[in-house]
Design a protein around this motif. Sequence first.
Motif, PDB file in Angstrom:
ATOM      1  N   SER B 145      43.688 -23.124 -21.097  1.00  0.00           N
ATOM      2  CA  SER B 145      42.895 -22.380 -22.080  1.00  0.00           C
ATOM      3  C   SER B 145      41.443 -22.311 -21.611  1.00  0.00           C
ATOM      4  O   SER B 145      40.976 -23.173 -20.862  1.00  0.00           O
ATOM      5  CB  SER B 145      42.956 -23.067 -23.456  1.00  0.00           C
ATOM      6  N   VAL B 146      40.744 -21.271 -22.071  1.00  0.00           N
ATOM      7  CA  VAL B 146      39.339 -21.079 -21.679  1.00  0.00           C
ATOM      8  C   VAL B 146      38.508 -20.848 -22.927  1.00  0.00           C
ATOM      9  O   VAL B 146      38.890 -20.059 -23.802  1.00  0.00           O
ATOM     10  CB  VAL B 146      39.199 -19.866 -20.737  1.00  0.00           C
ATOM     11  N   ILE B 147      37.378 -21.523 -23.004  1.00  0.00           N
ATOM     12  CA  ILE B 147      36.442 -21.300 -24.108  1.00  0.00           C
ATOM     13  C   ILE B 147      35.153 -20.738 -23.515  1.00  0.00           C
ATOM     14  O   ILE B 147      34.574 -21.337 -22.608  1.00  0.00           O
ATOM     15  CB  ILE B 147      36.094 -22.608 -24.855  1.00  0.00           C
ATOM     16  N   GLN B 148      34.741 -19.574 -24.010  1.00  0.00           N
ATOM     17  CA  GLN B 148      33.421 -19.042 -23.647  1.00  0.00           C
ATOM     18  C   GLN B 148      32.468 -19.361 -24.779  1.00  0.00           C
ATOM     19  O   GLN B 148      32.751 -19.057 -25.944  1.00  0.00           O
ATOM     20  CB  GLN B 148      33.487 -17.531 -23.453  1.00  0.00           C
ATOM     21  N   LEU B 149      31.355 -19.976 -24.431  1.00  0.00           N
ATOM     22  CA  LEU B 149      30.391 -20.388 -25.447  1.00  0.00           C
ATOM     23  C   LEU B 149      29.182 -19.481 -25.402  1.00  0.00           C
ATOM     24  O   LEU B 149      28.529 -19.365 -24.360  1.00  0.00           O
ATOM     25  CB  LEU B 149      29.936 -21.833 -25.188  1.00  0.00           C
ATOM     26  N   GLU B 163      48.509 -32.107 -30.409  1.00  0.00           N
ATOM     27  CA  GLU B 163      47.795 -30.844 -30.604  1.00  0.00           C
ATOM     28  C   GLU B 163      46.566 -30.802 -29.706  1.00  0.00           C
ATOM     29  O   GLU B 163      46.092 -31.824 -29.210  1.00  0.00           O
ATOM     30  CB  GLU B 163      47.403 -30.634 -32.068  1.00  0.00           C
ATOM     31  N   ARG B 164      46.076 -29.581 -29.536  1.00  0.00           N
ATOM     32  CA  ARG B 164      44.865 -29.343 -28.729  1.00  0.00           C
ATOM     33  C   ARG B 164      43.750 -28.991 -29.730  1.00  0.00           C
ATOM     34  O   ARG B 164      43.677 -27.866 -30.201  1.00  0.00           O
ATOM     35  CB  ARG B 164      45.114 -28.197 -27.751  1.00  0.00           C
ATOM     36  N   LEU B 165      42.949 -29.973 -30.045  1.00  0.00           N
ATOM     37  CA  LEU B 165      41.946 -29.803 -31.090  1.00  0.00           C
ATOM     38  C   LEU B 165      40.568 -29.548 -30.482  1.00  0.00           C
ATOM     39  O   LEU B 165      40.123 -30.252 -29.575  1.00  0.00           O
ATOM     40  CB  LEU B 165      41.880 -31.054 -31.979  1.00  0.00           C
ATOM     41  N   VAL B 166      39.922 -28.512 -30.991  1.00  0.00           N
ATOM     42  CA  VAL B 166      38.536 -28.221 -30.610  1.00  0.00           C
ATOM     43  C   VAL B 166      37.727 -28.077 -31.894  1.00  0.00           C
ATOM     44  O   VAL B 166      38.145 -27.386 -32.826  1.00  0.00           O
ATOM     45  CB  VAL B 166      38.445 -26.908 -29.801  1.00  0.00           C
ATOM     46  N   VAL B 186      44.165 -25.850 -31.992  1.00  0.00           N
ATOM     47  CA  VAL B 186      43.527 -25.854 -33.311  1.00  0.00           C
ATOM     48  C   VAL B 186      42.012 -25.872 -33.146  1.00  0.00           C
ATOM     49  O   VAL B 186      41.467 -26.665 -32.383  1.00  0.00           O
ATOM     50  CB  VAL B 186      43.965 -27.088 -34.128  1.00  0.00           C
ATOM     51  N   VAL B 187      41.344 -24.982 -33.892  1.00  0.00           N
ATOM     52  CA  VAL B 187      39.885 -24.997 -33.945  1.00  0.00           C
ATOM     53  C   VAL B 187      39.494 -25.355 -35.373  1.00  0.00           C
ATOM     54  O   VAL B 187      39.942 -24.728 -36.325  1.00  0.00           O
ATOM     55  CB  VAL B 187      39.290 -23.623 -33.576  1.00  0.00           C
ATOM     56  N   GLU B 188      38.680 -26.377 -35.502  1.00  0.00           N
ATOM     57  CA  GLU B 188      38.130 -26.709 -36.825  1.00  0.00           C
ATOM     58  C   GLU B 188      36.653 -26.364 -36.833  1.00  0.00           C
ATOM     59  O   GLU B 188      35.915 -26.689 -35.891  1.00  0.00           O
ATOM     60  CB  GLU B 188      38.324 -28.200 -37.132  1.00  0.00           C
ATOM     61  N   VAL B 189      36.264 -25.669 -37.902  1.00  0.00           N
ATOM     62  CA  VAL B 189      34.856 -25.262 -38.004  1.00  0.00           C
ATOM     63  C   VAL B 189      34.481 -25.222 -39.467  1.00  0.00           C
ATOM     64  O   VAL B 189      35.047 -24.449 -40.251  1.00  0.00           O
ATOM     65  CB  VAL B 189      34.608 -23.901 -37.293  1.00  0.00           C
TER      66      VAL B 189
END
Lengths: 87, 348
Positions: B145-149, B163-166, B186-189
């Motif tokens: 997976s790739v995250i662009q910030l 799970e893959r938690l970000v 999973v993204v928590e925000v």
Amino acid sequence: MLGCQKEDEIHFSIESGNAVKTLKVFAIQAGVEILIDENELEGIQTRSIEGTMTKIDALELMIFETGIVYNRDQETDAIAVSLPQKE
Amino acid sequence: MKKNNFSNPELSNAEGVAAEWVARVECGLSDKESVEFKKWLSASKLHEKAYSEMKWNSEELDRLAGFHAEYDASVDPDLLSRKRLLPRDYNPNMDWRMWGSIAAAVIISVSIFLSWKVGNGDTGVTKDEAVVVERIASLDLEDGSVIQLNREATVDVAYSHKERLVVLKKGEANFKVAKNENRPFVVEVSGVRLRAVGTEFNVRYDERSVDVIVSEGVVAFASVADYAGYESQTNERYLEEKQRVVIGLDEDVSEVDIEVVDEEKLGEELLWQPVLIDFENAPLSKIVAEFNRRNPVNLVIVDDSSDDTRMTSMFWSDNINAFIRLLESNFGIQAKWGEDGTIYLFRK
């Protein structure tokens, strides 16, 4: 070992031709960003290159004895090519 | 030049008038003067630019007051005295014309002085201290997976075997999720939980809301408070491709509206993501416009002759600083940073 590539060497295959076109091909094959001065380089012919070499070796071979100069951005490796700036 | 209160005929150009306005504004304007000033400022973009430049130079005088000159420019040290230039115990009935002329003359002299310093690689505001537009960061995660910030965004990555938690702590990020049905991404925000299997989606988190747009695939969303554990995904709603949800920070997640986003709008929302600016035989203005469109930056070409420059470019849209450095090294163009972050480009 025979046939091993150095880490920063890339295979290039670029025909001779109009610098504006061939230098873009170089950038694509080298995987670098490039800015090319159209006003100055239009009509100048670069040399063909074929083989495995570093990006800079490839560029210098292409522009050898054409009068074209380049600058490489140290932080990002992006390249600008033009004729020497007038003083 | 139209009749005004500026008496010195040698200062009839925009810079001269701007310099005098700088002096007047520093010491305070009456209501009538404020109206006059705003009228002059809005009369022409040249006026705005001139004022901005003169104001910046004026503020440099404060800095120079403690500066020991190493150069040959002969500046009367008394002129650098703030009290003389901008007296705080100023008599409001004093004749502005005198102070304006003195300030204008000094400011213009210092402009020339500072311009010379810029030309020799030294300036009151160095390029490293001035606007530095950071590049977009990209995180390649161990699962592919790739995250662009986006700029100033921060995340915490907490992968486990289940799970893959970000956690998106601040800002905006785009997620390209490698497919793995056995290990949800999973993204928590801010109290919202987003779950994806193999998809691409963008999340923007600011002080008002969490804004989610799905480019590809499906994202399930729910309140973190409703999450019952790995085995139970209750109260989830689904966002499909080209759908968007904006969740106010105090809003009930289960009741927010889902909207459809067209291709054009999707592109606009994701402009911040780096792309190759790929032009052939384009004027500089076209390339500059593209950088401006995709970044929180304002590049301004000051003189027409700079736009005579035509170039072929293949440049990442977030690599602004390198673009400017190479314009300076190879294209006879100089960049000057304005106080407000505007970057002016002009012929050397």
